[in-house]
Design an enzyme around this catalytic site. Sequence first.
Site, PDB file in Angstrom:
ATOM      1  N   MET A 236     -29.975   0.317  19.494  1.00  0.00           N
ATOM      2  CA  MET A 236     -28.728  -0.041  18.804  1.00  0.00           C
ATOM      3  C   MET A 236     -27.797   1.167  18.774  1.00  0.00           C
ATOM      4  O   MET A 236     -28.264   2.312  18.760  1.00  0.00           O
ATOM      5  CB  MET A 236     -28.999  -0.465  17.354  1.00  0.00           C
ATOM      6  CG  MET A 236     -29.957  -1.621  17.169  1.00  0.00           C
ATOM      7  SD  MET A 236     -29.316  -3.218  17.668  1.00  0.00           S
ATOM      8  CE  MET A 236     -28.140  -3.522  16.380  1.00  0.00           C
TER       9      MET A 236
ATOM     10  N   THR B 221     -47.896  11.936  -0.360  1.00  0.00           N
ATOM     11  CA  THR B 221     -47.142  12.883   0.456  1.00  0.00           C
ATOM     12  C   THR B 221     -46.528  13.945  -0.456  1.00  0.00           C
ATOM     13  O   THR B 221     -46.438  13.749  -1.671  1.00  0.00           O
ATOM     14  CB  THR B 221     -46.067  12.144   1.286  1.00  0.00           C
ATOM     15  OG1 THR B 221     -45.439  13.052   2.166  1.00  0.00           O
ATOM     16  CG2 THR B 221     -45.022  11.481   0.418  1.00  0.00           C
TER      17      THR B 221
ATOM     18  N   ASP C  45     -39.198   5.097  10.887  1.00  0.00           N
ATOM     19  CA  ASP C  45     -39.361   5.209  12.345  1.00  0.00           C
ATOM     20  C   ASP C  45     -40.078   6.506  12.712  1.00  0.00           C
ATOM     21  O   ASP C  45     -40.901   6.532  13.632  1.00  0.00           O
ATOM     22  CB  ASP C  45     -37.996   5.132  13.044  1.00  0.00           C
ATOM     23  CG  ASP C  45     -37.329   3.777  12.855  1.00  0.00           C
ATOM     24  OD1 ASP C  45     -38.059   2.777  12.716  1.00  0.00           O
ATOM     25  OD2 ASP C  45     -36.089   3.718  12.850  1.00  0.00           O
TER      26      ASP C  45
ATOM     27  N   LYS D  64     -33.145  16.402   6.958  1.00  0.00           N
ATOM     28  CA  LYS D  64     -31.957  16.573   7.815  1.00  0.00           C
ATOM     29  C   LYS D  64     -31.200  15.256   7.898  1.00  0.00           C
ATOM     30  O   LYS D  64     -31.779  14.186   7.705  1.00  0.00           O
ATOM     31  CB  LYS D  64     -32.383  16.982   9.230  1.00  0.00           C
ATOM     32  CG  LYS D  64     -32.856  18.405   9.370  1.00  0.00           C
ATOM     33  CD  LYS D  64     -33.155  18.691  10.825  1.00  0.00           C
ATOM     34  CE  LYS D  64     -33.721  20.083  11.035  1.00  0.00           C
ATOM     35  NZ  LYS D  64     -34.171  20.260  12.430  1.00  0.00           N
TER      36      LYS D  64
END
Length: 309
Positions: free
Chosen positions: A12, A242, A255, A290
């Site tokens: 995309m 985490t 992702d 980031k």
Amino acid sequence: MFSKIVVVGSCMIDFTCFSSRLPKPGETIIGKNFEIKYGGKGANQCVAAAKLGASAAIVASLGSDTYAQEYLKIFKKENIDVSHVQLQENQHSGIAQITVADNGENSIVVVVGSNASLSPEHVDLAADVIRNAAILLCQFETPLETTLHAVKLHKGYGLSIVNGAPAAKNVDSALLELCDIFCVNETEAEVMTGVKPLDLSSMQQAIEQLLDKGCNTVILTVGEKGAAYASKKDKTIKMISTTPVKPVDTTGAGDAFLGALAYFKAYHPGLSMDECIRRACVVATESVLKFGTHASFPTRSNLSSDLFA
């Protein structure tokens, strides 16, 4: 030379306008900034794996426009095999038109474009590449019959991971039964099960429902809390936490997680599921520090060498 990780999925192009607020119906307002970014869940996951050093290939469908040519350059720069990317004549590549307001609210219109043309026949042309892959990685952003066809082709040759994103309510049970690992986030799990996974008990409930639908192993990603998983063999939910960080931009973190999970499953097959998920969480956490998607995915040199031991 065949790739260890093959992604059958979407590409995309994101057109993003930034403005003080979202416009009302029929209103024109002056924005502050505009960006074009290259995304799509399939492409993002493939780039995330390649940045860790994976030998990766993508089976995808782009349009006959300049954005497609630019995307091919991006893939080649990351050493991704594009020999099974088809360019569709007289079609535009998939796009997302996004407006982001100062308060973080956004409105998004997605036009899947050439992604809708990713067909089972297209997958057949890549059959050798798919069967020779250690890991097949798919999502729900391209036709589900194509995803199912790819998973069927790969069955018995390696491990398949299906990411149930974007959220879909009624998924063919054959797809859930055939894939080895089914991965969703909280929103996607809620759409599929009706359960909002807020704590360990509701996570267990959501995962159990997905296992009852036919899934073999379910991974539920829960943002800064990490990830939880269980399998048909062992329905006891295991929570992998985490390290808490102050995120800059969480776009594409899911992702990054999936690309990393595919990498660790392909290149460190001896690692336990706990450890593969833990390491994938480290990569995803690094990505939220980031801005952007591809630009935020860490390379192997950005990460501790312990992660690759």
